[in-house]
Write an enzyme that holds these catalytic residues in place. Structure first.
Site, PDB file in Angstrom:
ATOM      1  N   HIS A  91      -4.279  -0.485   3.962  1.00 36.96           N
ATOM      2  CA  HIS A  91      -5.637  -0.995   4.350  1.00 36.96           C
ATOM      3  C   HIS A  91      -5.773  -0.987   5.942  1.00 36.96           C
ATOM      4  O   HIS A  91      -6.731  -0.963   6.345  1.00 36.96           O
ATOM      5  CB  HIS A  91      -5.830  -2.555   3.745  1.00 36.96           C
ATOM      6  CG  HIS A  91      -5.609  -2.542   2.137  1.00 36.96           C
ATOM      7  ND1 HIS A  91      -4.549  -3.090   1.635  1.00 36.96           N
ATOM      8  CD2 HIS A  91      -6.588  -2.196   1.345  1.00 36.96           C
ATOM      9  CE1 HIS A  91      -4.957  -3.009   0.302  1.00 36.96           C
ATOM     10  NE2 HIS A  91      -5.954  -2.246  -0.008  1.00 36.96           N
ATOM     11  N   ASP A 116      -4.920   6.921  -3.683  1.00 38.50           N
ATOM     12  CA  ASP A 116      -5.465   7.112  -4.799  1.00 38.50           C
ATOM     13  C   ASP A 116      -6.361   8.392  -4.738  1.00 38.50           C
ATOM     14  O   ASP A 116      -7.651   8.175  -4.559  1.00 38.50           O
ATOM     15  CB  ASP A 116      -6.503   5.719  -4.870  1.00 38.50           C
ATOM     16  CG  ASP A 116      -5.894   4.489  -4.779  1.00 38.50           C
ATOM     17  OD1 ASP A 116      -5.008   4.191  -5.885  1.00 38.50           O
ATOM     18  OD2 ASP A 116      -5.897   3.582  -3.994  1.00 38.50           O
TER      19      ASP A 116
HETATM   20  O1  PAF Z   1      -8.955   0.947  -4.064  1.00 42.84           O
HETATM   21  C1  PAF Z   1      -9.274  -0.104  -4.437  1.00 42.84           C
HETATM   22  O2  PAF Z   1      -8.956  -1.134  -3.907  1.00 42.84           O
HETATM   23  C2  PAF Z   1     -10.505  -0.187  -5.459  1.00 42.84           C
HETATM   24  O3  PAF Z   1     -10.399   0.588  -6.641  1.00 42.84           O
HETATM   25  C3  PAF Z   1     -12.003   0.031  -4.948  1.00 42.84           C
HETATM   26  C4  PAF Z   1     -12.231   0.971  -4.161  1.00 42.84           C
HETATM   27  C5  PAF Z   1     -12.071  -1.377  -3.737  1.00 42.84           C
HETATM   28  C6  PAF Z   1     -13.095  -0.570  -5.977  1.00 42.84           C
HETATM   29  O4  PAF Z   1     -12.809  -1.590  -6.621  1.00 42.84           O
END
Ligand code: PAF
Length: 286
Positions: free
Chosen positions: A37, A150
């Site tokens: 993140h 993802d």
């Molecule tokens: O990847 C994530 O953390 C979630 O799928 C997202 C994109 C924030 C949507 O809730």
């Protein structure tokens, strides 16, 4: 940095920034922030005047038997991380702020969402696309940042943006890994010490596939078999899928030509982990 909990508050702040001609980068997250993140927030910081991080564990993307209740949460720590990385605004709504009791409108997609994770999580992408659409409408970002870990999520969001004419750029950012190769994930916290070691089969199976490709193998079935063998040798691991697919259509390929996506999903004990990489057919392979 400000934290807001309501749609009205963020919308009025965004309108103010837009009136001043400022660009906005949005990093949608479910919190429990890790270095993956952080890399998204850092990139958003470099490329935009204002950075918004949303922290929302989105209930509608979890299936009935999935880990919504136990999903890790630590807002105080997340808030500190966001502050240190230069975030301007955290959007931290509660579920009833995002979904009225009579909420009944969803964004869904054919084809791309029925492959890979969609097979074992049939309602997951409908939940992701719905909440991401809402966040796009609420935050009006110029750019939105998502992790390549993802890969399917990134592909479906890119397609939604194209199909539904959202006026923003979707920026994919590389996977961040632990020193031993495990892809960073909030769900890694579920693993005990033994499971943490076992979880290395995901990245090791991808490496095994890559090596075979570099040695000249282009047949997808043979590469997948070698990748599966690495995972099957680990008693704590149970395969959900191991696939080589086209990166745009997410349909399985029979031969590696150009670049294909190698994607794996594996249960380590009760924790489901995913990993992927692009396999590139290089000159000199047979
Ligand atoms: O990847 C994530 O953390 C979630 O799928 C997202 C994109 C924030 C949507 O809730």
């Amino acid at each position: 940095m400000i934290t807001v909990n309501t749609v009205n508050e963020i919308v009025s702040q965004v309108r103010h920034w837009k009136r001043e001609g400022q660009t906005i980068g949005l990093v949608p997250t479910m919190g429990y922030l890790h270095e993956g993140h952080a890399s998204l927030i850092q990139r958003a910081r470099r490329e935009n005047d204002r950075v918004i991080v949303s922290i929302f564990v989105n209930p509608i993307q979890f299936g009935p038997t999935e880990d919504l209740a136990s999903y890790p949460r630590d807002f105080a720590r997340d808030s500190q991380v966001c502050r240190e990385l230069g975030t301007d605004l955290i959007f931290y709504p509660q579920p009833d702020e995002m979904y009225d009791a009579d909420f009944c409108t969803y964004v869904d997609m054919d084809v791309l969402t029925t492959q890979l994770c969609g097979k074992s999580r049939p309602t997951h992408f409908r939940g992701v696309l719905t909440v991401v659409s809402k966040l796009f409408h609420i935050a009006c970002p110029d750019r939105a940042y998502f992790g390549e870990k993802d890969a399917q999520q990134l592909a479906v969001i890119r397609r939604m943006v194209r199909d539904l004419n959202f006026d923003l750029e979707v920026v994919g950012c590389p996977i961040v890994r632990e020193a031993d190769g495990l892809a960073k994930s909030s769900r890694n916290t579920y693993l005990n010490e033994t499971e943490r070691k076992a979880a290395l089969v995901l990245s090791r199976s991808i490496e095994a596939g890559k090596k075979l490709l570099a040695a000249g193998e282009k047949d997808a079935a043979r590469i997948v078999a070698a990748m599966r063998a690495v995972i099957e040798a680990e008693p704590l691991a149970r395969i959900d899928y191991v696939e080589l697919v086209d990166g745009d259509s997410l349909q399985p390929v029979s031969t590696v030509a150009g670049t294909v996506l190698a994607a794996v999903a594996v249960y380590i004990g009760t924790t489901r982990l995913i990993d992927n990489t692009g396999f590139v057919e290089t000159e000199g392979t047979k």
